[in-house]
Design a protein around this motif. Structure first.
Motif, short mmCIF file in Angstrom:
data_model
loop_
_atom_site.label_atom_id
_atom_site.label_comp_id
_atom_site.label_asym_id
_atom_site.label_seq_id
_atom_site.Cartn_x
_atom_site.Cartn_y
_atom_site.Cartn_z
N PRO A 84 0.82 -1.20 0.08
CA PRO A 84 0.10 -0.11 -0.05
C PRO A 84 0.92 1.30 0.00
O PRO A 84 1.66 1.71 0.86
N SER A 96 -0.02 4.25 1.05
CA SER A 96 -0.12 4.81 2.02
C SER A 96 0.58 4.20 3.59
O SER A 96 0.15 4.92 4.46
N ARG A 113 -3.36 1.53 -3.56
CA ARG A 113 -3.91 2.70 -2.57
C ARG A 113 -3.19 4.06 -3.19
O ARG A 113 -2.94 4.64 -1.95
N ASP A 162 -4.23 6.52 -4.20
CA ASP A 162 -5.17 7.75 -4.22
C ASP A 162 -5.19 8.02 -2.62
O ASP A 162 -6.03 8.79 -2.31
N GLU A 163 -4.58 7.27 -1.78
CA GLU A 163 -5.10 7.28 -0.22
C GLU A 163 -3.81 8.10 0.30
O GLU A 163 -3.64 8.06 1.62
N THR A 164 -2.85 8.60 -0.43
CA THR A 164 -1.59 9.39 0.02
C THR A 164 -1.35 10.69 -0.64
O THR A 164 -1.45 10.49 -1.80
N THR A 208 -5.28 2.16 -7.85
CA THR A 208 -6.00 3.05 -7.15
C THR A 208 -7.41 2.35 -6.43
O THR A 208 -7.08 1.91 -5.55
N GLY A 209 -8.50 2.24 -7.36
CA GLY A 209 -9.55 1.88 -6.88
C GLY A 209 -9.96 0.55 -7.11
O GLY A 209 -9.00 -0.32 -7.25
#
Length: 352
Positions: free
Chosen positions: A264, A266, A291, A293-295, A317-318
């Motif tokens: 990940p 993130s 992930r 898009d989570e950082t 990402t998703g």
């Protein structure tokens, strides 16, 4: 005032150590990332000052020295004021440290602001220094999204291996219309193979589950005629790595295995480094980050790729299959590191 340096992984740890060894009167003078020569001692060099002894502790003065008492008294008073100011600053820094709000120390050297900004975006201090000295950030790491014939995804629990594997199979098998097969070697998660099998059926891709490393090796040989074979593996925590030793040996030794370590984006930098260490037994050839898009900080991704000399393959990402998966590019990753400091883009060599 006597000065003493401490090397530590964090500034806060150095403060605690100095207070234990030097006493509560130890003054924080400076803190900076370690140089390449001293980095093995700790990530930061923190300098403390020890105030001189008080008059009560000093030796009795001679008659001659007593004659100079007024001048020395003024100097002592000035020194006391300086020490008081330093002590207040140390107390302020200690309070910020405890609250987790202390900023990274600014480097007093050419390019210091640039180094500071990059380090704050979790880029390794040594890499940041090289960039400040004129190196291109894009030249400090590699990317490689070329798929191998046999691709295995390994990584910690919850990293997103299964979803990413299906994305890869859809991209290189279904979309490219090439014979593809999916193998599940995950015997730890309940119904993991059934879930993956259902996804494979929806995509019209062949699927098989194996329960032992020996069976996995046989299945790879059985499907040698396929253009791509994608292998899903169990997510192993640090405490479970011993349970995956046989699987790790097979994957590490297979001559055609293109092993991607899925992580990940993130994840904290320290945790990221630790997980990569644990999975070294699988001999990963590439790093794949999920992930994305989570950082908002991408420096650790580049740092680990550079340190391990492993290229970054894909960025996920998703959950959309296969849309939320893209080949990693140097321009994207280096650009995201620079986006945290748009005012420095020109200094790094990019456009804002």
């Amino acid at each position: 005032m006597r000065l003493k340096s401490y090397f530590s992984g964090t500034v806060e740890a150095a403060v605690e150590l100095a207070h234990r060894e030097l006493g509560e009167d130890a003054l924080l003078i400076n803190a900076r990332p370690s140089t390449p020569e001293t980095r093995s001692l700790g990530a930061y060099e923190v300098v403390f000052g020890v105030p001189p002894k008080t008059e009560a502790e000093a030796k009795p003065e001679s008659a001659t020295s007593m004659a100079n008492a007024p001048a020395r008294s003024l100097a002592t008073e000035a020194l006391a004021q300086d020490i008081l100011q330093l002590k207040r600053e140390m107390e302020r820094m200690t309070k910020l440290l405890r609250e987790g709000r202390v900023p990274m120390p600014r480097l007093k050297s050419p390019g210091g602001d640039l180094v500071q900004a990059l380090v704050e975006n979790e880029l390794d201090p040594e890499l940041a220094r090289q960039v400040a000295e004129g190196a291109s950030l894009e030249d400090l790491f590699e990317v490689d999204a070329a798929p191998g014939r046999v691709m295995a995804l390994v990584g910690p629990p919850g990293a997103g291996k299964t979803t990413t594997l299906v994305k890869l199979a859809a991209r290189f098998g279904l979309t490219a219309r090439k014979p593809t097969f999916i193998l599940s070697a995950d015997v730890y998660r309940i119904a993991a193979a059934e879930q993956l099998g259902s996804l494979a059926a929806i995509l019209g891709i062949g699927f098989g589950a194996v329960e032992t490393p020996l069976a996995l090796g046989q299945a790879i040989e059985e499907h040698r005629g396929k253009e791509h074979i994608f292998i899903d593996t169990p997510g192993l925590s640090a405490a479970e790595m011993a349970d995956g030793e046989d699987l790790a040996r097979l994957i590490a030794a297979h001559p055609e295995m293109d092993t991607h370590l899925v992580l990940p984006a993130s994840m904290k930098p320290a945790d990221l480094a630790r997980v990569i260490d644990h999975y070294e037994v699988f001999r990963p050839k590439k790093l794949l980050f999920t992930r994305i898009d989570e950082t908002a900080r991408y420096g650790a991704l580049i740092s680990e790729a550079s340190r391990r000399r492993l290229p970054i393959s894909f960025l996920s990402t998703g959950q959309q299959i296969p849309d939320d998966l893209e080949p990693a590019t140097k321009e994207f990753l280096a650009g995201r590191v620079r986006e945290e400091t748009p005012q420095l883009c020109r200094a790094i060599g990019a456009t804002a």
